[in-house]
Design a protein around this motif. Structure first.
Motif, PDB file in Angstrom:
ATOM      1  N   LYS A 109       0.878  -1.177   0.000  1.00  0.00           N
ATOM      2  CA  LYS A 109       0.000   0.000   0.000  1.00  0.00           C
ATOM      3  C   LYS A 109       0.909   1.219   0.000  1.00  0.00           C
ATOM      4  N   VAL A 110       0.940   1.965  -1.091  1.00  0.00           N
ATOM      5  CA  VAL A 110       1.809   3.145  -1.151  1.00  0.00           C
ATOM      6  C   VAL A 110       0.933   4.365  -0.842  1.00  0.00           C
ATOM      7  N   THR A 111       1.107   4.905   0.348  1.00  0.00           N
ATOM      8  CA  THR A 111       0.252   6.027   0.776  1.00  0.00           C
ATOM      9  C   THR A 111       0.766   7.332   0.172  1.00  0.00           C
ATOM     10  N   TYR A 112      -0.139   8.330   0.116  1.00  0.00           N
ATOM     11  CA  TYR A 112       0.250   9.617  -0.473  1.00  0.00           C
ATOM     12  C   TYR A 112      -0.567  10.760   0.108  1.00  0.00           C
ATOM     13  N   ASP A 113      -0.032  11.968  -0.058  1.00  0.00           N
ATOM     14  CA  ASP A 113      -0.838  13.182   0.168  1.00  0.00           C
ATOM     15  C   ASP A 113      -1.357  13.689  -1.167  1.00  0.00           C
ATOM     16  N   TYR A 114      -0.498  13.598  -2.191  1.00  0.00           N
ATOM     17  CA  TYR A 114      -0.900  13.957  -3.561  1.00  0.00           C
ATOM     18  C   TYR A 114      -0.525  12.788  -4.464  1.00  0.00           C
ATOM     19  N   LEU A 115      -1.401  12.530  -5.449  1.00  0.00           N
ATOM     20  CA  LEU A 115      -1.130  11.443  -6.388  1.00  0.00           C
ATOM     21  C   LEU A 115      -1.164  11.985  -7.820  1.00  0.00           C
ATOM     22  N   ILE A 116      -0.111  11.708  -8.569  1.00  0.00           N
ATOM     23  CA  ILE A 116      -0.115  12.058  -9.995  1.00  0.00           C
ATOM     24  C   ILE A 116      -0.172  10.761 -10.787  1.00  0.00           C
ATOM     25  N   ASN A 117      -1.280  10.559 -11.481  1.00  0.00           N
ATOM     26  CA  ASN A 117      -1.415   9.366 -12.313  1.00  0.00           C
ATOM     27  C   ASN A 117      -0.907   9.705 -13.709  1.00  0.00           C
ATOM     28  N   ALA A 118       0.302   9.259 -14.022  1.00  0.00           N
ATOM     29  CA  ALA A 118       0.896   9.540 -15.340  1.00  0.00           C
ATOM     30  C   ALA A 118       1.190   8.221 -16.041  1.00  0.00           C
ATOM     31  N   THR A 119       0.191   7.331 -16.003  1.00  0.00           N
ATOM     32  CA  THR A 119       0.411   5.986 -16.540  1.00  0.00           C
ATOM     33  C   THR A 119       0.190   5.903 -18.056  1.00  0.00           C
ATOM     34  N   GLY A 120      -0.077   7.035 -18.708  1.00  0.00           N
ATOM     35  CA  GLY A 120      -0.199   7.031 -20.167  1.00  0.00           C
ATOM     36  C   GLY A 120      -1.272   6.059 -20.639  1.00  0.00           C
ATOM     37  N   PRO A 121      -1.101   5.516 -21.839  1.00  0.00           N
ATOM     38  CA  PRO A 121      -2.110   4.575 -22.345  1.00  0.00           C
ATOM     39  C   PRO A 121      -1.689   3.124 -22.141  1.00  0.00           C
ATOM     40  N   LYS A 122      -2.659   2.229 -22.107  1.00  0.00           N
ATOM     41  CA  LYS A 122      -2.344   0.805 -22.263  1.00  0.00           C
ATOM     42  C   LYS A 122      -2.286   0.571 -23.773  1.00  0.00           C
TER      43      LYS A 122
END
Ligand SMILES: Cc1cc2nc3c(=O)[nH]c(=O)nc-3n(C[C@H](O)[C@H](O)[C@H](O)COP(=O)(O)OP(=O)(O)OC[C@H]3O[C@@H](n4cnc5c(N)ncnc54)[C@H](O)[C@@H]3O)c2cc1C
Length: 485
Positions: A109-122
């Motif tokens: 479980k990777v906890t965060y205060d801010y999350l940037i989802n930069a996973t691009g496309p599948k």
């Protein structure tokens, strides 16, 4: 102290991590979670796919750089999103699974205060039956390993052509709704030039196959642009380039099945057709990664975060094409339900396509999805990180940094043959990416002074310069931040 977790180390994730680390003091934690061990400068895959650049030249390992810069790094893939934590974990987290080493298969479980989802496309190869990179004589250049395979396939074919084999080459889109026509366009021009270099051009029939309604649509509904002293449509420019190089084209084609050397497709007239080939490079469909999300009671809330890609501050109201507006496009890339989650680059869900939707007589959607190229991916990542930095420094939410694909340009420089003196490039600069018909009613929604095309050696030099500049920047060498996104 704040902890910012970034998912993905592509153009977007890497730019975000670099800016956050540079501007935030060390008491704040910046952590990248990404399954690849290497950073890759994707645009140069084109040159890997024609054997003119080794893939080692376009990549470098992330771990040593992140260690040196004080950026946390987990070589893992995100599995699910838990923006409220759960019954045992109070903080929001993403569930990640390590992909290498002793921890391989272990979840955290990777906890965060801010999350940037930069996973691009599948890269959704499965959406087209039989389209598997390196199989059925069909290849991809979307990653460096795919591009390596593509060059191996092309090289073998060139050897056969040298012995007298006549060959058919098919390049374009491998799905009715694929995007990234620009990359395929660049590849077809490079392949054509490479066959000339090997003196086998006359042995090959080269065909462009695409879901575009007209040439040069590029998922942007085409562009009206200045070209020298003239005003020209991108369709005219691409037609001129293809004619000049003897490249044939098939348009309005939704490729739906690949067999060994055969591409089956449906066209807008509803006809089922096929095209044979000895070598193909077909761009797959791009989709979201299929992540699920859960609330603190572990109830599924995926629809609050995703619509395929991640939901952000766009206007997702379903409306007819005639009512689409440039204002529908997002500016802050913030998730509306969870204000500490952002999705720059390709990871955000676009409100609609840019190209006009078209359907075959059988109801099959055949038109390009919106392209999201490197420049907007970098710009949106930077603005998201700047908003997070401001919010942390002022201790209150700040969304002052904004930028929409409706007020952002894209420079697409398609190298059209490699070589310091003999190279060539086709440059198309578009402003804005999403047409603004209110501001620019007479020029198909674009600013003509800032939307232009050019062909020549300078384009090749520019592309080569960008390759070196962006790898320098990605390696975070001295004053890297002075190089614009
Ligand atoms: C062949 C080719 C040529 C191109 N040429 C150009 C060009 O000339 N100019 C231009 O402007 N653009 C070009 N583009 C487009 C450009 O490469 C993309 O716009 C850009 O890479 C998008 O950046 P991104 O960070 O959003 O996504 P990506 O670069 O795709 O990065 C996504 C990252 O997320 C990671 N990831 C995936 N799944 C997970 C997971 N479950 N958990 C955590 N991380 C995950 C990936 O490993 C990767 O690191 C080209 C694209 C291709 C394919």
């Amino acid at each position: 102290m704040s902890k910012i977790v970034i998912l993905g180390a592509g153009i977007s994730g890497h730019v975000a991590a670099a800016h956050l680390r540079r501007k935030l003091s060390k008491e704040h934690e910046v952590v990248v979670v990404s399954p690849n061990s290497n950073y890759q400068w994707v645009p140069s895959n084109i040159w890997v796919g024609i054997g003119r650049m080794k893939s080692e030249k376009i990549l470098f390992p992330l771990a040593p750089l992140y260690k040196k810069k004080g950026i946390g790094y987990k070589q893992a893939k995100a599995l699910s999103f838990h923006p409220e934590g759960d019954k045992k974990e109070e903080k929001p987290y993403i569930l990640a699974e390590y992909v290498v080493g002793e921890n391989k298969g272990q979840q955290e479980k990777v906890t965060y205060d801010y999350l940037i989802n930069a996973t691009g496309p599948k890269l959704d190869f499965e959406a087209t039956e039989g389209l598997i990179p390196g199989q059925n004589k069909a290849y991809s250049v979307c990653t460096y390993s795919h591009a390596d395979h593509a060059w191996a396939g092309l090289k073998a074919l060139i050897q056969e052509m040298k012995k007298g084999k006549k060959a058919k080459i098919l390049i374009g889109t491998g799905h009715a709704k694929s995007t990234c026509q620009g990359a395929a366009f660049e590849y077809i021009l490079n392949v054509e030039q490479e066959l000339r270099n090997h003196k086998v051009r006359d042995m090959a029939e080269i065909t462009w196959i695409s879901n575009e309604y007209s040439l040069g649509d590029f998922g942007m509904d085409g562009v009206l642009m200045s070209y020298g002293d003239m005003i020209m449509k991108s369709s005219e420019m691409v037609e001129m380039i293809f004619d000049d190089r003897g490249i044939k084209w098939i348009l309005e084609a939704g490729v739906n099945k690949i067999e060994d050397g055969i591409a089956h497709y449906e066209n807008l007239d509803g006809e089922q057709k096929s095209e044979t080939y000895d070598f193909a490079m077909l761009i797959p469909a791009f989709s979201g990664h299929g992540f699920k999300a859960f609330d603190k009671n572990e109830k599924e809330i995926t629809e609050k975060l995703f619509k395929g890609f991640m939901l952000v501050d766009a206007d997702y109201t379903q409306k007819p094409y005639e009512e689409w507006s440039v204002q529908d496009w997002p500016e802050t890339y913030q998730n509306p339900s969870y204000k500490n989650i952002f999705a720059p680059g390709i990871a955000f869900a676009p409100p609609h396509t840019i190209s006009k939707p078209r359907f075959s007589k059988n109801g099959t959607a055949i038109f390009p999805a919106p392209p999201r190229t490197g420049m907007p991916s970098g710009i949106t990542a930077k603005l998201v990180s700047e908003n997070i930095i401001d919010s942390i420094k002022t201790n209150k939410e700040s969304l002052n940094h904004r930028g929409s694909m409706g007020n952002m340009g894209a420079a697409c420089i398609a190298s059209a043959g490699f070589g310091f003196w003999k190279g060539s490039g086709v440059s198309i600069t578009t402003f804005p990416i999403v047409p603004d018909f209110e501001k620019y009613p007479d020029s198909h929604g674009r600013h003509l002074g800032k939307t232009f095309g050019a062909i020549g050696l300078a384009g090749h030099w520019l592309k080569l310069m960008l390759h070196h500049a962006f790898i320098y920047k990605a390696k975070m060498k001295p004053f890297w931040w002075l190089i614009p996104e």
